[in-house]
Design a protein around this motif. Sequence first.
Motif, short mmCIF file in Angstrom:
data_model
loop_
_atom_site.label_atom_id
_atom_site.label_comp_id
_atom_site.label_asym_id
_atom_site.label_seq_id
_atom_site.Cartn_x
_atom_site.Cartn_y
_atom_site.Cartn_z
N VAL A 1 0.89 -1.13 0.12
CA VAL A 1 -0.20 0.24 0.26
C VAL A 1 0.60 1.39 -0.22
CG1 VAL A 1 -1.52 1.30 0.76
CG2 VAL A 1 -1.79 -1.18 1.03
N VAL A 2 2.26 0.93 0.95
CA VAL A 2 2.89 2.41 1.05
C VAL A 2 3.40 2.10 -0.89
CG1 VAL A 2 4.85 3.45 2.42
CG2 VAL A 2 2.95 2.25 3.38
N GLU B 1 2.43 1.91 -3.23
CA GLU B 1 1.06 1.79 -4.22
C GLU B 1 1.10 3.41 -3.90
OE1 GLU B 1 -2.05 0.30 -6.08
OE2 GLU B 1 0.29 -0.03 -6.42
N ALA B 2 1.42 4.17 -3.02
CA ALA B 2 0.73 5.56 -2.60
C ALA B 2 1.78 6.66 -3.39
CB ALA B 2 0.21 5.96 -1.12
N ALA B 3 2.92 5.20 -3.26
CA ALA B 3 4.31 6.75 -3.23
C ALA B 3 4.09 6.58 -5.03
CB ALA B 3 6.17 5.97 -2.42
N THR B 4 4.42 5.35 -5.53
CA THR B 4 4.00 5.77 -6.91
C THR B 4 2.86 6.72 -7.52
OG1 THR B 4 4.20 3.60 -6.73
CG2 THR B 4 4.31 4.10 -8.48
N ALA B 5 1.77 6.82 -6.61
CA ALA B 5 0.79 7.41 -7.25
C ALA B 5 0.98 8.77 -6.68
CB ALA B 5 -0.96 7.14 -6.79
N LEU B 6 1.64 8.92 -6.09
CA LEU B 6 1.87 10.84 -5.31
C LEU B 6 2.97 10.88 -7.13
CD1 LEU B 6 2.58 10.59 -2.02
CD2 LEU B 6 0.57 11.19 -3.11
N GLY B 7 3.34 10.42 -7.18
CA GLY B 7 4.15 10.74 -8.76
C GLY B 7 5.71 10.75 -8.49
N MET B 8 6.57 9.36 -7.58
CA MET B 8 7.95 9.55 -7.58
C MET B 8 7.98 8.61 -8.23
SD MET B 8 7.84 8.53 -3.61
CE MET B 8 8.01 9.40 -2.03
N THR B 9 9.55 8.94 -8.83
CA THR B 9 9.80 8.27 -10.07
C THR B 9 10.56 7.02 -9.28
OG1 THR B 9 12.04 9.05 -8.86
CG2 THR B 9 10.93 10.51 -11.40
N GLN C 1 13.35 7.76 -6.83
CA GLN C 1 12.89 7.95 -5.96
C GLN C 1 11.75 7.57 -4.78
OE1 GLN C 1 10.47 11.45 -7.82
NE2 GLN C 1 11.58 12.95 -7.06
N LEU D 1 13.78 7.39 -1.06
CA LEU D 1 12.52 7.67 -0.18
C LEU D 1 11.67 7.00 0.42
CD1 LEU D 1 11.56 10.78 -1.78
CD2 LEU D 1 13.48 10.98 0.21
N VAL D 2 11.28 6.09 -0.10
CA VAL D 2 10.44 4.56 0.89
C VAL D 2 10.93 3.63 1.18
CG1 VAL D 2 8.42 3.75 0.42
CG2 VAL D 2 8.49 5.87 -0.06
N LEU E 1 12.46 1.60 4.72
CA LEU E 1 11.93 0.91 5.73
C LEU E 1 12.54 -0.39 5.05
CD1 LEU E 1 8.32 2.26 3.72
CD2 LEU E 1 9.16 2.06 6.42
#
Lengths: 235, 505
Positions: free
Chosen positions: B112-113, B115-123, B126, B130-131, B135
């Motif tokens: 989920v995390v 997925e969220a990172a991708t949907a926020l527009g991370m390359t 990134q 960043l994620v 983690l």
Amino acid sequence: MHKSFGGHAALDGVSLAVAEGRVLVLLGRSGSGKTTALRTVNRMVDPDQGTVTVLGQDSTAWDPIALRRRIGYVIQEGGLLPHLDVGDNVALVPRLLGWDEERRRRRARELLDLVGLPPDRFEAQLPRQLSGGERQRVGLARALAADPPLLLMDEPFGALDPLTRRRMEDEFRALQERLRKTVVLVTHDVPEALRLGDEVAVMDGGRVLQHGPPGEIRDAPREGFVRDFVGAALS
Amino acid sequence: MSFFAFLAARRAELLALAAQHLVLVAASTAAAVAIGLPLGIAMTRLRRLARPLLAVAGLVQTIPSLALFGFLIPLPLLGGIGTRTALTALILYALLPILQNTYAGIAQVDRVVVEAATALGMTDGQRLRLVELPLALPVILAGVRIAAVVSVGTATIAAAIGAGGLGTYVFRGIATVDTRLILAGAIPAALMALAVDALLGAVERSRRPFRAAALLAASLVATLGLALFAARPARERAVVVGSKNFTEQVLLGEMVARLLESRGFAVERKLNLGGTNLCHQGLLSGELDVYVEYTGTALADILARPVPPDPARVLPEVRERYAALGLDVLDPLGFDNTYALVVRGDDAQRLPLRRISDLAPHAATLRVGLFGEFLERPDGMKGLLRTYGLRLGSPPSEMDLGLLYTALLDRQVDVVVGSATDGLIAARQLVVLEDDRHYFPPYDAVPITSRQAEERHPGLRAALATLAGRVDAATMRRLNYAVDGEHHDPPAVAADFLRAAGLTN
């Protein structure tokens, strides 16, 4: 649009549009194709056939990264990054857009205020220290951070208890009155769909079975699945 | 002398070996991270890579370390005798936990995390920076910790191929049956493993693991840089003296080294190398300039030639065939270190046993101990059993050379295959059985050097020639006993001998 995953048709001839400043709710059971339809908007999924026009341009003409940064995205439980504090979570897209730190911080505090979380108290907290409702608010604040014209929400209130959920729905409506974003929201909850949507599309088996204002869905559900589904939820 | 006094007396050497050990561990772990981390990340991006890569890394892990060293030594660039091979092997061993944990650490990040990172527009980059990496960091650090701790253990074995480190004491201790020396290597190594574990564990649990890991990495790089700078070899190449890993060889290596030093040569010692072949390969590749070999071993073992019936033919034949390889066989030192079947004095009287053929009626009940090399050698166990018609009741026990006499005296075995010059023979009332059917060829000790060594170090041959005929069997046995029985240091024993023989002053 058509889209199959390994022979299974997730979208089977879906055609939908949402006007600027309106809230379109995709309503259906799990597996109905509503989330897949939502994900075609920010190119998390590209349709096999058909096109998606986003912000005035064919979606395939958009660089997916640039497109996603112009679209707010809210998911169940917020999808917060567990290792970043609330302030950093909210300021994530501004950070990706290269805003300087001072401007990011100002914006994060502004948005926390907007969603009803006093920044002085919440800014430095970690997601795991928050309640479900608070996490959801942070998720919403994050989606709004870069002031995107378009907001995608996937079961945003799905993990909340009924009371909190109801309050969040009300707050969302009040906020939407002010912000007038274009919103596509996915839910399986009929009352929620009727309360939040300017228009509601009921989906099943990868198709849109009925698409109209909430009053029409409630009062004149089409024969068959829509009537059973809406009827069962409202009786 | 108490153990602590023993340690204190060796403080300087012990510290140097510990530093060497730490450098081996740190450098190999750092390199394994540098290779394993990107590879592990690549595996999460190209999942097809994951299974084969993990399988290969797992396979390497199952190769016993000495065998892996054996594979690596003949390889150009990676192999050879010394630090390079040790580092290569340590890196290979460290790769698996790092690969595995990097891959698993990133794979276990909540979908989920991601997925969220991708949907926020991370390359992709990134998202990784960043994620996923933050983690996965605790899991990755756990992998690094495991790799480093295992490296501390494996690095002790690196001493067998001349890479130094605390294993030097362990091997020297085993070779000279000196428990204190073994402990002097083993205890610091164990403490080092615990310290590494605690330090990396603290980084893992730290509230800011990124910062702590970066700090640790920076201090590591600084330490390594300093160590490498300090360890910079002198520009002028020294004469490299080798030896195998048993007392007599170490003594002979020391003698040769000291003799050369007294004649003005700069000398580097690579003593205690793990086996005949290692020394021979070292000489051929130019990594060694001289070591002492035995004529019978050279003929049967290295050259794989049949032993001529006339013992006098052995030396000329070896010399001729070595010349073809570019190696010079110098004149014998004066003793024949033939294989010896050794039994306890009381058994010799009771059974009785005097010659090897006397073993035949007792072969079914006697337990034999030997070192592995003897099983494989063409002049080894198989031919011995055939020549004397011996049928053993149980297969021989393989053990390290240094442990043979301990086992014999402890009555774990009844016959050991040792050598005629073993110092413990006379000191512990042991009996050497006579080779009445002349199975073993002569094993005259001869210094061997290469033509390229003579070119690099003119006068080397002449200096080595002064040792010819100066060490007879009785002398060698006495010197061996000074080390094995009386626990004197090999360098001191060698120095005393050279001085007494008038070879140095």
